[in-house]
Design an enzyme around this catalytic site. Structure first.
Site, PDB file in Angstrom:
ATOM      1  N   GLU A 253       0.796  -1.226   0.000  1.00 32.16           N
ATOM      2  CA  GLU A 253       0.000   0.000   0.000  1.00 32.16           C
ATOM      3  C   GLU A 253       0.830   1.279   0.000  1.00 32.16           C
ATOM      4  O   GLU A 253       0.314   2.360  -0.294  1.00 32.16           O
ATOM      5  CB  GLU A 253      -0.944  -0.022   1.201  1.00 32.16           C
ATOM      6  CG  GLU A 253      -1.963  -1.135   1.040  1.00 32.16           C
ATOM      7  CD  GLU A 253      -2.735  -1.399   2.307  1.00 32.16           C
ATOM      8  OE1 GLU A 253      -3.894  -0.995   2.391  1.00 32.16           O
ATOM      9  OE2 GLU A 253      -2.160  -1.994   3.228  1.00 32.16           O
TER      10      GLU A 253
HETATM   11  N1  MCN Z   1       7.387  -7.889  -0.363  1.00 30.98           N
HETATM   12  C1  MCN Z   1       8.750  -8.012  -0.545  1.00 30.98           C
HETATM   13  N2  MCN Z   1       9.601  -7.326   0.262  1.00 30.98           N
HETATM   14  C2  MCN Z   1       9.141  -6.518   1.237  1.00 30.98           C
HETATM   15  C3  MCN Z   1       7.754  -6.378   1.421  1.00 30.98           C
HETATM   16  C4  MCN Z   1       6.902  -7.103   0.614  1.00 30.98           C
HETATM   17  O1  MCN Z   1       9.187  -8.706  -1.465  1.00 30.98           O
HETATM   18  N3  MCN Z   1       9.974  -5.879   2.027  1.00 30.98           N
HETATM   19  C5  MCN Z   1       6.466  -8.588  -1.262  1.00 30.98           C
HETATM   20  C6  MCN Z   1       5.636  -9.655  -0.563  1.00 30.98           C
HETATM   21  O2  MCN Z   1       6.271 -10.891  -0.559  1.00 30.98           O
HETATM   22  C7  MCN Z   1       4.362  -9.654  -1.391  1.00 30.98           C
HETATM   23  C8  MCN Z   1       4.223  -8.212  -1.849  1.00 30.98           C
HETATM   24  O3  MCN Z   1       5.534  -7.648  -1.737  1.00 30.98           O
HETATM   25  O4  MCN Z   1       4.515 -10.463  -2.511  1.00 30.98           O
HETATM   26  C9  MCN Z   1       3.252  -7.410  -0.990  1.00 30.98           C
HETATM   27  O5  MCN Z   1       3.493  -7.699   0.350  1.00 30.98           O
HETATM   28  P1  MCN Z   1       2.695  -6.964   1.530  1.00 30.98           P
HETATM   29  O6  MCN Z   1       2.982  -5.529   1.511  1.00 30.98           O
HETATM   30  O7  MCN Z   1       2.947  -7.722   2.776  1.00 30.98           O
HETATM   31  O8  MCN Z   1       1.164  -7.100   1.118  1.00 30.98           O
HETATM   32  P2  MCN Z   1       0.194  -8.351   1.111  1.00 30.98           P
HETATM   33  O9  MCN Z   1       0.846  -9.561   0.625  1.00 30.98           O
HETATM   34  O10 MCN Z   1      -0.567  -8.389   2.376  1.00 30.98           O
HETATM   35  O11 MCN Z   1      -0.753  -7.882  -0.107  1.00 30.98           O
HETATM   36  C10 MCN Z   1      -1.713  -6.946   0.005  1.00 30.98           C
HETATM   37  C11 MCN Z   1      -1.414  -5.585  -0.538  1.00 30.98           C
HETATM   38  C12 MCN Z   1      -2.657  -4.829  -0.506  1.00 30.98           C
HETATM   39  S1  MCN Z   1      -3.267  -4.514   1.016  1.00 30.98           S
HETATM   40  C13 MCN Z   1      -3.362  -4.547  -1.644  1.00 30.98           C
HETATM   41  S2  MCN Z   1      -4.875  -3.802  -1.582  1.00 30.98           S
HETATM   42  C14 MCN Z   1      -2.805  -4.882  -2.897  1.00 30.98           C
HETATM   43  C15 MCN Z   1      -1.378  -5.079  -2.890  1.00 30.98           C
HETATM   44  O12 MCN Z   1      -0.860  -5.675  -1.849  1.00 30.98           O
HETATM   45  N4  MCN Z   1      -3.538  -5.345  -3.916  1.00 30.98           N
HETATM   46  C16 MCN Z   1      -2.898  -5.740  -5.048  1.00 30.98           C
HETATM   47  N5  MCN Z   1      -0.775  -5.230  -4.067  1.00 30.98           N
HETATM   48  C17 MCN Z   1      -1.488  -5.642  -5.149  1.00 30.98           C
HETATM   49  N6  MCN Z   1      -0.862  -5.987  -6.281  1.00 30.98           N
HETATM   50  C18 MCN Z   1      -1.579  -6.506  -7.300  1.00 30.98           C
HETATM   51  N7  MCN Z   1      -0.940  -6.827  -8.416  1.00 30.98           N
HETATM   52  N8  MCN Z   1      -2.916  -6.677  -7.231  1.00 30.98           N
HETATM   53  C19 MCN Z   1      -3.597  -6.318  -6.138  1.00 30.98           C
HETATM   54  O13 MCN Z   1      -4.889  -6.527  -6.076  1.00 30.98           O
END
Ligand code: MCN
Ligand code: FES
Ligand code: FES
Length: 925
Positions: free
Chosen positions: A872
């Site tokens: 986000e």
């Molecule tokens: N990640 C990483 N290194 C970090 C942090 C995160 O490589 N330091 C990677 C994670 O492994 C994950 C991705 O980034 O693959 C997102 O991680 P995170 O921020 O923990 O979010 P969530 O997995 O909980 O995903 C939800 C978040 C939200 S809340 C929305 S809304 C959203 C989003 O991610 N919707 C999406 N990204 C999106 N991306 C796509 N393509 N489509 C959506 O609907």
């Protein structure tokens, strides 16, 4: 019917088809070539692109009667296969150009036609091609696609090799932080992964096709529902109404205890009232979609139309009737009280600035894939629902009572293999309960696929905030007090409206060490589209207010806006609006990192500005928490398998963000100690039947909360298998020694003493936050008022980057959505905002190719391998930077989004820019 000879992917065949049927439907429905997708269905998104006689065509609007005899057609299946990828597919994987992947087939087919014509295109030619062929992506911000085409062309010209586009394993075998391709990538770029609509075509014979009878008004009493005519229609098996619902017929909104809204205010099928346009009143279950749709028209619903309150100010008026009788329209209040009383401080402050009714509106999510779900009974008599849910376990809980079932006992949810983006709208259950009800009422497998109009009009939207903000500051720029007052238009259903309103208290003014705050927010029930989570969840609204006002303060103080932010950015000793210490203090470093770019951008803007095209530069700070608020936990199972592989199981729902990649790399980093290679990790994800609850994939929480649980589970396994000599037991050795093979990994934010916020908005809601600084370069056409983003730079601190390609992609995509939020996207007018294009989705030329990301890595003590979240962050406040850049370019201050050309033009012409105001700021509560 017509008979036609065609050649599809090299195979000549004779087809018999309805002349009026779209080619896309014939390819998918008759030939099962489901790699071709249907998104908008209206020639707006390019998901259905195929090549016909050398030209890219949109197969959703190409009727069979228009397909020439002997047409040579190429679909994604004819371009490459999982074991024999085309250069474009290889490059798509390499650049992470398939996030959710729903657009990938259309883009790759389109790009193939381009490279067939021109094997040496420039980046701008690639962009022009995608613009012309209407290829839309909602996830990636387009840069990865352009990168992929450029690399594919290089490979095809022989300038690079396949190895250059393939992952090269580092000598230490570590994939953390690399561009290791996500496991689902090959399925996405070859069109072989099944999304919901593909699954629907492969359901067993006897599956009933569902269509909804939906409200055409926004507020009404239901007097009667007559299904008798509809039930007589051909092919109709049953018409289901609220009378067929076996449970409470309500979704449990899981409201806070002090919420006056009823947790049970959202009907599964409307019984007494209609609360918003599109509400589901009945479900027609028939043998074909066409039969079901024909019968929908025959259901007779008698209504008494009531006044509809289409915005918070309207629903707050004293004479407005209660939308949910017995519950006031203003049903939740959240204060933010921190430090000293702000009134005397405002008196004392050297400078006071305030703004009223800053407004961020009803941004539509616009995934390319429309909502879709299926249900069936398994052999144990359990109801199984498949959907795009990003919160399987919580959604089962929310709909269980309504259906009369129990989550995890006789009700199980799972995701389709492919989920074509949600961006948060699937944080709320949408059609899960509807397919559940239909399956229970008929005993047959059922399938429901929304068209794009339904996707837009009947799924949740970002909830608009109306915000007043006031800063008091010393003349040196230090902000000493913040006051705010805001109203949240949450639509008719209270689920998560309280949580969203709390976000205002947590994020208005976030990023700055403001010692004294007095604020209040109200949640308002209206008859517009229901409020659901949207990426950023409350922060794009909250930060638009404070990030606009801080620019106004900078101007009043005669200071540079970036330097004013630097002065106020969190430093040790500061607390955030919730009154707790930030876990890291990265904002000054982020500002330092972006400063040279900012100064260069200012110089460039000066040099390029002309009276016709004025250039400007704007900045903003973005902060958001990773977690559900307060105590948040997850579970991951880690098990050594007989073949030596390790199975890692959890529900880390994927909307396209890369859950598979996150779980793989996070687990591998621990498991590689015992020699496990990435391909030896078996992921079992997103099925309540098979994996434990990881919690919803919202609030950018998964990498942190599920990631920590995965680390915990993997560490338990590694420690258990470690021998005294430092080597690790094999499966057989472990079995012989009676060592358990399966471990339950757990982690909770309680490990960092997180607590929910109190009624004053004080607490420690998140263990970890994400921080960023946005820099927007904008050009305003002074004749038309149209603003164009010419460049975006983001300095981001997401802690340790777990997968570089994924994180880059998250940021590019989030920035593109920020551009849409700032300039074009809206769902206010139910008559106008009814298609992807009318809702203002950014096409490739709306997003600059010039996007730069600067990473500043502050390791998180409580993050898995030091990681924070990312999802986000890129959509927290880029729109504020863009609006600040518009002001910098041409002196027009946009306070209510989107910044449409007509608003900017009015400002340029010295006219008043029309705004919606809140006459009542402090409603009776
Ligand atoms: N990640 C990483 N290194 C970090 C942090 C995160 O490589 N330091 C990677 C994670 O492994 C994950 C991705 O980034 O693959 C997102 O991680 P995170 O921020 O923990 O979010 P969530 O997995 O909980 O995903 C939800 C978040 C939200 S809340 C929305 S809304 C959203 C989003 O991610 N919707 C999406 N990204 C999106 N991306 C796509 N393509 N489509 C959506 O609907
Ligand atoms: Fe055909 Fe969107 S253009 S589905
Ligand atoms: Fe393009 Fe999701 S990857 S729409």
């Amino acid at each position: 019917m017509l008979k036609k000879r065609v050649n599809i992917n090299g195979a000549s065949m004779t087809l018999v088809a309805d002349p009026e049927t779209a080619l896309a439907d014939v390819l998918r429905g008759q030939l099962h070539l489901t790699g071709t997708k249907i998104g908008c269905g209206k020639a707006q998104c390019g998901a259905c692109s195929v090549i016909m006689n050398g030209k890219v065509i949109l197969s959703c609007v190409t009727k069979m009667k228009k397909v020439p005899d002997d047409a040579i057609i190429t679909t994604i299946e004819g371009i490459g296969t999982p074991t024999n990828l085309h250069a474009l597919q290889l490059a798509w994987v390499k650049h992470g150009a398939a996030q959710c992947g729903f657009c990938a087939s259309g883009f790759i087919v389109s790009a193939k036609a381009l490279l067939d014509e021109n094997l040496n295109p420039t980046r701008e030619e690639v962009r022009t091609w995608f613009q012309k062929h209407k290829n839309v992506c909602r996830c990636t911000g387009y840069k990865p696609q352009v990168d992929a085409v450029m690399d594919a062309a290089r490979l095809m010209r022989g300038e690079i090799t396949v190895a250059d586009l393939s992952f090269q394993m580092p000598a230490d075998g570590k994939i953390l932080g690399t561009d290791y391709p996500r496991p689902s990538a090959v399925g996405k770029v070859t069109g072989t992964i099944d999304y919901g609509a593909d699954f629907g075509l492969k359901m067993p014979p006897g599956t009933l096709q569902l269509k909804l009878v939906q409200a055409q008004v926004s507020h009404a009493k239901i007097l009667s529902i007559d299904t008798s005519e509809a039930e007589k229609m051909p092919g109709v098996y049953k018409v289901v109404t609220h009378k067929d619902v076996k449970g409470k017929n309500r979704v449990n909104g899981l409201n806070f205890p002090n919420n006056k809204g009823d947790s049970y205010d959202r009907p599964i099928l409307c019984d007494e009232k209609v609360f918003q346009y599109g509400d589901a009143i009945a479900i027609v279950c028939a043998d074909t979609e066409a039969h079901a749709q024909a019968a929908v028209e025959k259901v007779n619903v008698e209504l008494e139309v009531l006044p509809a309150y289409m915005s918070a100010p309207a629903a707050m008026e004293p004479d407005a009737i209660e939308i949910h009788p017995g519950t006031p329209n203003v049903y939740f209040k959240q204060e933010n009280i921190k430090g000293e009383d702000t009134a005397p401080l405002m008196e004392k402050a050297d400078v006071v600035v305030s703004m009223e009714d800053l407004f961020v509106g009803r941004q539509p999510h616009l995934p390319i894939e429309p909502d879709v779900a299926a249900a069936y009974y398994d052999d144990n008599g359990n109801l199984q629902i498949l959907s795009k849910s990003i919160g399987l376990d919580i959604h089962a809980l929310m709909i269980g009572e309504g259906l009369g079932l129990e989550a995890g006992k006789n009700l199980f949810l799972s995701q389709f293999s492919g989920v074509g983006g949600t961006f948060g709208y699937k944080f709320s259950p949408t059609i899960e309960a509807l397919v559940g009800v239909a399956c229970m009422a008929t005993g047959r497998p059922v399938f429901l696929n929304f068209n794009y109009y339904q996707q837009i009009t009947y799924t949740g939207k970002r909830s608009p905030f109306f915000m007043d903000v006031k800063f008091g500051a010393n003349k040196d720029g230090k902000i000493i007090a913040l006051e705010h007052n805001y109203a949240v238009d949450h639509g008719p259903y209270s689920e998560f409206g309280d949580l969203l309103t709390l976000r205002g208290a947590q994020f208005i003014g976030a990023g700055y060490g403001i010692p004294n705050i007095k604020g209040v927010g109200y949640t308002v029930c209206t008859n517009h589209g229901w409020g659901s989570a949207f990426r950023g969840y409350g922060s794009p609204q909250s930060l638009f207010a404070s990030e606009t006002l801080i620019d106004v303060l900078a101007e009043k103080l005669g200071m540079d806006p970036l330097e004013l932010r630097y002065i106020n950015a969190y430093r040790p000793g500061d607390t955030n609006p919730s009154g707790h210490d930030p876990e890291v203090y990265s904002l000054p470093a982020l500002i330092d990192a972006i400063r040279p770019k900012y100064q260069a951008a200012l110089e460039k803007a000066k040099a390029l500005s002309t009276p016709e095209k004025k250039r400007g530069v704007g900045v903003s700070v973005g902060v958001y928490g990773c977690g559900l608020d307060g105590v948040d936990s997850a579970e991951v199972w880690v098990e050594l398998l007989a073949d030596g592989r390790v199975q890692v199981s959890t529900n880390w729902q994927d909307h396209g963000q890369g859950a598979d990649m996150g779980l793989l790399a996070t687990s591998h980093e621990v498991l590689r100690q015992m020699g496990i290679k990435p391909e030896q990790i078996k992921l079992v994800m997103n099925d309540m039947n098979l994996a434990p609850a990881g919690g919803p994939a919202g609030g950018s929480r998964s990498q942190v909360v599920i990631g920590n649980s995965a680390v915990n589970g993997c560490e338990q396994l590694v420690n258990a298998l470690k021998k005294d000599d430092g080597t690790y037991m094999t499966y057989d050795e472990a079995v012989t020694k009676g060592i358990p093979l399966k471990y339950v990994g757990k982690w909770s934010t309680a490990a960092d003493n997180c607590t929910a916020c109190d009624e004053k908005g004080q607490g420690k809601p998140f263990a970890i936050y994400m921080y960023g600084v946005f820099l927007a370069e904008v050009e305003v056409d002074t004749k038309t008022g149209k603003a164009q983003v010419a460049g975006m730079t983001m300095a981001a601190d997401v802690g340790e980057v777990i997968n570089k390609t994924v994180v880059d992609g998250q940021i590019y995509g989030g920035l593109a959505q920020g551009i849409g939020l700032a300039l074009t996207e809206d769902f206010e007018d139910l008559k106008k905002h009814t298609s992807m294009a009318a809702c203002g989705i950014p096409y490739v030329k709306d997003v600059p190719d010039n996007i730069e990301i600067i990473y500043v890595n502050h390791q998180r003590k409580h993050g898995p391998h030091g990681a924070s979240g990312v999802g986000e962050l890129p959509l927290t406040s880029p729109h504020a930077a863009i609006c600040n850049a518009i002001y910098n370019a041409c002196g027009v201050r946009i306070t209510q989004l989107p910044a449409l050309p007509k608003k900017i033009l009015a400002g340029l012409q010295g006219k008043e820019i029309p705004v919606v105001k809140r006459p009542i700021k402090n409603p009776a509560y």
